[in-house]
Design a protein around this motif. Sequence first.
Motif, PDB file in Angstrom:
ATOM      1  N   VAL A  31       0.830  -1.201   0.000  1.00 56.65           N
ATOM      2  CA  VAL A  31       0.000   0.000   0.000  1.00 56.65           C
ATOM      3  C   VAL A  31       0.867   1.254   0.000  1.00 56.65           C
ATOM      4  CG1 VAL A  31      -1.643   1.333   1.387  1.00 56.65           C
ATOM      5  CG2 VAL A  31      -1.985  -1.120   1.056  1.00 56.65           C
ATOM      6  N   LYS A  32       1.932   1.247   0.793  1.00 54.66           N
ATOM      7  CA  LYS A  32       2.804   2.419   0.892  1.00 54.66           C
ATOM      8  C   LYS A  32       3.482   2.713  -0.450  1.00 54.66           C
ATOM      9  CE  LYS A  32       6.328   1.821   3.520  1.00 54.66           C
ATOM     10  NZ  LYS A  32       7.303   1.742   4.632  1.00 54.66           N
ATOM     11  N   TYR A  33       4.128   1.694  -1.019  1.00 60.20           N
ATOM     12  CA  TYR A  33       4.846   1.916  -2.269  1.00 60.20           C
ATOM     13  C   TYR A  33       3.890   2.069  -3.449  1.00 60.20           C
ATOM     14  CZ  TYR A  33       9.046   0.839   0.341  1.00 60.20           C
ATOM     15  OH  TYR A  33      10.062   0.866   1.259  1.00 60.20           O
ATOM     16  N   GLY A  34       2.754   1.422  -3.407  1.00 59.38           N
ATOM     17  CA  GLY A  34       1.755   1.595  -4.461  1.00 59.38           C
ATOM     18  C   GLY A  34       1.208   3.006  -4.485  1.00 59.38           C
ATOM     19  N   SER A  35       0.921   3.549  -3.309  1.00 55.08           N
ATOM     20  CA  SER A  35       0.420   4.925  -3.227  1.00 55.08           C
ATOM     21  C   SER A  35       1.473   5.918  -3.698  1.00 55.08           C
ATOM     22  CB  SER A  35       0.012   5.249  -1.794  1.00 55.08           C
ATOM     23  OG  SER A  35      -1.029   4.398  -1.375  1.00 55.08           O
ATOM     24  N   ALA A  36       2.715   5.700  -3.307  1.00 54.65           N
ATOM     25  CA  ALA A  36       3.790   6.591  -3.753  1.00 54.65           C
ATOM     26  C   ALA A  36       3.960   6.522  -5.263  1.00 54.65           C
ATOM     27  CB  ALA A  36       5.088   6.223  -3.048  1.00 54.65           C
ATOM     28  N   SER A  37       3.835   5.338  -5.834  1.00 57.72           N
ATOM     29  CA  SER A  37       3.966   5.185  -7.287  1.00 57.72           C
ATOM     30  C   SER A  37       2.851   5.907  -8.028  1.00 57.72           C
ATOM     31  CB  SER A  37       3.949   3.700  -7.666  1.00 57.72           C
ATOM     32  OG  SER A  37       5.030   3.027  -7.092  1.00 57.72           O
ATOM     33  N   VAL A  38       1.636   5.777  -7.540  1.00 54.32           N
ATOM     34  CA  VAL A  38       0.506   6.463  -8.180  1.00 54.32           C
ATOM     35  C   VAL A  38       0.681   7.971  -8.078  1.00 54.32           C
ATOM     36  CG1 VAL A  38      -1.978   6.883  -8.000  1.00 54.32           C
ATOM     37  CG2 VAL A  38      -1.099   4.552  -7.920  1.00 54.32           C
ATOM     38  N   ALA A  39       1.119   8.458  -6.917  1.00 53.15           N
ATOM     39  CA  ALA A  39       1.344   9.889  -6.756  1.00 53.15           C
ATOM     40  C   ALA A  39       2.430  10.380  -7.711  1.00 53.15           C
ATOM     41  CB  ALA A  39       1.726  10.195  -5.314  1.00 53.15           C
TER      42      ALA A  39
END
Length: 50
Positions: A31-39
């Motif tokens: 969730v952490k790295y996925g959210s950062a990637s989307v941002a």
Amino acid sequence: MADHSEVAYTTADGNDYAEHEATYEGFIKLVKYGSASVALILILMAIFLT
């Protein structure tokens, strides 16, 4: 009436709390790295597509 004084999942055989915690940690990382990637993708789209 049934006796509900003891929660069944706490005494069930085969509970692997270490594996449960490892899975949860993996989910949190995803969730952490996925959210950062989307941002990051949205920021790059705002820069290069406008």
